[in-house]
Design an enzyme around this catalytic site. Structure first.
Site, mmCIF file in Angstrom:
data_model
loop_
_atom_site.group_PDB
_atom_site.id
_atom_site.type_symbol
_atom_site.label_atom_id
_atom_site.label_comp_id
_atom_site.label_asym_id
_atom_site.label_seq_id
_atom_site.Cartn_x
_atom_site.Cartn_y
_atom_site.Cartn_z
ATOM 1 N N GLU B 440 132.338 67.500 91.634
ATOM 2 C CA GLU B 440 131.291 67.445 90.594
ATOM 3 C C GLU B 440 131.510 66.247 89.659
ATOM 4 O O GLU B 440 131.205 66.325 88.462
ATOM 5 C CB GLU B 440 131.224 68.746 89.788
ATOM 6 C CG GLU B 440 130.928 69.990 90.598
ATOM 7 C CD GLU B 440 129.581 69.981 91.302
ATOM 8 O OE1 GLU B 440 128.722 69.158 90.936
ATOM 9 O OE2 GLU B 440 129.400 70.786 92.220
ATOM 10 N N GLY B 441 131.999 65.159 90.203
ATOM 11 C CA GLY B 441 132.230 63.966 89.396
ATOM 12 C C GLY B 441 133.673 63.876 88.946
ATOM 13 O O GLY B 441 134.130 64.729 88.180
#
Lengths: 598, 598
Positions: B440-441
């Protein structure tokens, strides 16, 4: 998948340009160790490390050591690799010539050791343990023990193991319960269970020489009642051939987070008739002997940290150059670039690189002092160097290993999602590194040793001597009056100041407020490592600035040295003040809470 | 082996005494959510987390998800546990009532989510991904998609997955190559390979609803040409029953460092006739929709970090109380004590505890703002809260997960040698935590988002608003004029000052020196998290001091709160100045080195 390659240029730099080798070359027995011979040894070691050990690292991790019915098999290829290791004489590198060793200085063997650990730390552990056992027998063993065991251990034909830990006695050796009963013929029978015995059982050699802590009947309680014994896996006949199997059995091996290929054995001594053992030195002085070995082993574990850190850096760097992802920040072009172009990736790489180089330089400074302490003809030189060694061993061990975990973790991060996939190999370095802050004394134990025995006991004298050397380097940086050195001088100066404050605090309060001071011992160890590393990189920067000024054409290397030192100053040394504050102000907060309120 | 138990007392404290719940209870649709109902929900969730999920955590890790011929089996017991999850309505907790959800505020569901992740993060991922998919369909899906999929997804009968990553497109979604061809009937055929798809294939439910990024013919290059599609594993007949198997196949699952029980799938879409897909919203706006989901998912990954940190702390605390080793420092008695008596072990425990509580309080402040931003009747209140949420999501995600890795690693350290043995369970938390800073980054992506979109874009306005709130807390601490609060006020004040300097630096230089500023983005994110956590613990200290002053009899709890906040101030907040220096001075060092000189 890239293989490990020894960082030969940096190793040469540390040896020759940071002027360690020229201190060692003048010592008795080291007269032939010049730059050329050192370079030749390092080259050969690199060939073995990169060509033989590195290719077995991932497969060894995947396959792991396997236990079956008391026997342990090492992974495919390990027996052959170990045979080559012995045949090439690597095991004998730093051992004394009296029993077949090559007697090379610790400075050289430390760098070679870094290579084994960089290429394959699970393999490197085996000779590391053997070396510890050799030292104990060499220092305190009887002539019988020396003649019976040392030639084969020095060559590597037999390995050694260190048997300290029992289920109830990890960091606290006072709790050791294994016992040894004298048989009247000079030998003993040993009984007890030992756990966490690295290479306590394996199939690499015909025999294993266990060094075992146990208590003789009537021994005092606590650490003053522990004796040290040699307990071979197979008894040795008077003609030197192997005789009967001794009563020591590998009950199981552990399922561990990392170093899968290194068997961690549970050993049962004396389940049947008692294991034949021979006392090393005198009864009840085992801990003292163990400490001699342990100091050497602690330094070696620090080297493990450096090796793993270097390997993690090499892998991450190769990936960062290869992996194309995203476009250049702020650029109009949408062309994809290698991720090394992204500032945060560079930051992570420099954090890995700068600390690894700092740790290597510091370890070599300590190895040099070990050689001086052992070989110098002048008493006061020996003592002075030994004091430095004693002071710095917990720093090298604690700081290099704690840093190695963080560096290996950054290596995973640079790989992004691929870092979490085991096949990539980055995660293995983190798993392997994770043991290094635990065995041979946890970081907490190192820090306790540092503040108590190494600083408070001599009222900070040895530490202040190091500080003075650091100040000299700071002065040189300032005197050069060069813009490239200014930020390094500034950060080093702040670091030294913080470290001085911390040392004064320890000296002033250790005797009266030992809990308070101990609560900040690990932050202090980190502070000491941080500043000592900055000192070494500052020395490197001085050399680099001089070479560049003198028109040396190896511009890239020396510029990188300057830039690396500056990065370290601005990204790592700046933490020094906060760490000093934690020590001097934060003790109360650690002690205040009742145990049951946590 | 102790099981997880939800930290209910601290959760109650955050809800009620840090005054989050009373902000939420006044919002439309939340009128019935009082302290009693919240407590009842948390109690029930704890029963499921500790009774069902926690016992499956280690066995799930050992067994792992298994792939065979395109199908994936979850570990023993997981199907049953998931069925209970659905039957108890846990999946529907925070979903809108329109499709069967219970519509509870995010504040409550965030704490419940922490429990799933604390007990078993590999399990918790499954509903987390489903929730993301639900949100995308809810926000932008057609009525057909909503009616067809949402009821079963809200109940949990079907799960969802998010398909972004391709081998060449990890952090850089502009590089997505999967394509979708319109069929003229409103549907599409999707072709391409997606990797790292969490719960992309499993045996927990009859159907899986994949949300897939792909390009339609003629779409612009880069991120402006990506569309979002629903691609179910099984097609859904008009009557709602499952129809034919869609052309999506699980090619393999990954062999990972952690979260072994969570299958990470490689999915092939359209190898045969093309996978049937339905567009979500409009063509070429997929990234925008994905970002809506991703912000929610990023917050959830932050919660994962908090859950794992709490679990690691609980395990280490239990061990530190149980493990007897060594005698009391400085005591004459040689009696052995539990290791929690040793100052360095206490330091590690407090470092774990204080950060975990700080992260929880901060996440709940953000969850409260999410509820306000979604439900408040006043426009400006909604906007103001949304700005706070947008600012803080990268902080909650990046800081909570980076801290979780360190906390889990400290948990291993407290266990000593046992921490390295997998059976102990401590190492699993470190392995599991290690993914949270990546998916998620990555932290680097969070930090880039923070300095660019969240700070530079509005010239630091949202950030300065938070700083003002922090200053108010500092003022309150000072006004109380109480010795127990003084060190907290001092450290918070220094932290705020450092953060303010850093924010001013970013605002002043981002546009002209984006590389320089970006080089310090991750240290800045750490600084922001550190100070924001200190702010929340300072709020907790104010409450605790007040309660103690008012004679509240729960003395132990409130004293611990004060002591925890003080520890955090003196051991963690003191790092703030160094981090600010790194940002404002250290950019040049990161950029200076040529790529080939690393």
């Amino acid at each position: 998948m890239s293989e490990y390659h020894a960082p030969l240029r940096d190793m040469q730099f540390v040896l020759n340009e940071l002027e360690h080798l020229n201190q060692v070359s003048t010592l008795p027995g080291c007269e032939e160790i010049g730059a050329d011979l050192a370079a030749a040894i390092l080259d050969e070691a690199d060939k073995y490390a990169s060509g033989v050990l590195s290719p077995l690292n991932i497969s060894g991790d995947l396959q792991g050591a396997r236990w079956s019915d008391g026997a342990v098999s090492t992974p495919t290829g390990w027996k052959h690799a170990y045979a080559q290791f012995v045949a090439s004489g690597w095991n004998a590198l730093s051992c004394t010539p009296e029993f077949g060793g090559q007697g090379l200085p610790r400075l050289i063997s430390a760098l070679v050791e870094e290579m084994w650990n960089g290429a394959n730390v699970a393999f490197g552990l085996c000779p590391m343990l053997t070396r510890g056992a050799i030292e104990a027998i060499e220092l305190r063993g009887s002539d019988y023990l020396k003649e019976t065991y040392l030639p084969k251990m020095v060559s590597g034909e037999w390995t050694g193991s260190m048997n300290l830990t029992e289920p109830q006695a990890g960091s606290d050796l006072a709790a050791v319960r294994s016992r040894a009963e004298p048989q009247g013929d000079g030998s003993y029978r040993v009984y007890g269970q030992k756990i966490f015995i690295t290479y306590g059982e394996h199939d690499l050699t015909d025999n294993i020489v266990h060094l075992v802590l146990a208590r003789v009947p009537g021994a005092p309680d606590g650490v003053k009642g522990i004796s040290l014994f040699v307990v071979p896996k197979f008894l040795v006949n008077p003609d030197g051939c192997l005789g009967a199997r001794n009563d020591v059995r590998c009950v199981s091996i552990e399922h561990k987070l990392g170093i899968h290929a290194s068997p961690t054995a549970v050993l049962a001594f004396g389940d049947k008739e008692g294991a034949h053992g021979w006392l090393v030195g005198e009864e009840n002085r085992g801990l003292e002997y163990m400490f001699i070995m342990m100091n050497a082993a602690r330094f070696s574990v620090g080297i493990e940290g450096i090796g793993i850190a270097e390997r993690a850096y090499q892998r991450a760097l190769a990936y960062a150059r290869d992996r194309v992802q995203g476009s250049e920040l702020g650029a109009k072009s949408r062309n994809k670039v290698a991720i090394i172009r992204h500032p945060d990736v560079r930051r992570m790489l420099l954090s890995m690189k700068s600390r690894t180089e700092a740790m290597r330089a510091l370890a070599c400074a300590v190895a040099t002092a070990m050689d001086i302490a052992q070989r110098h003809t002048d008493d006061s030189q020996r003592q002075h160097s030994q004091a430095f060694v004693d002071l710095m061993i917990p720093v090298v061990k604690g700081w290099s290993t704690e840093s190695a975990i963080d560096i290996a973790s950054l290596g995973v991060q640079i790989h992004g999602g691929m870092g979490f996939i085991e096949e990539t190999g980055a995660a293995q370095h983190l798993r392997d590194a994770r043991i290094t802050t635990i065995y041979e004394g946890t970081t907490g134990i190192q820090a306790a040793d540092l503040i108590g025995r190494k600083i408070a006991r001599d009222q900070g004298q040895a530490a202040r001597h190091v500080m003075a050397q650091m100040r000299t380097v700071e002065d040189s940086l300032l005197r050069r009056n060069d813009a490239s050195l200014a930020p390094i001088a500034r950060a080093l100066g702040q670091g030294i100041k913080a470290l001085e404050q911390a040392i004064s605090y320890i000296v002033a309060h250790y005797d009266t407020q030992v809990h308070q001071v101990s609560a900040g011992s690990v932050p202090f160890l980190e502070l000491f490592g941080l500043v000592a590393g900055g000192w070494q990189l500052a020395r490197a920067a001085l050399v680099a600035q001089q070479q560049l000024g003198a028109g040396n054409t190896e511009v890239a290397f020396y510029q990188a040295k300057l830039q690396t030192a500056r990065f370290y100053a601005e990204h790592l040394l700046v933490r020094a003040e906060g760490l000093a504050q934690t020590l001097t102000q934060g003790g109360g907060a650690v002690l205040a809470m009742d145990d049951e309120h946590f």
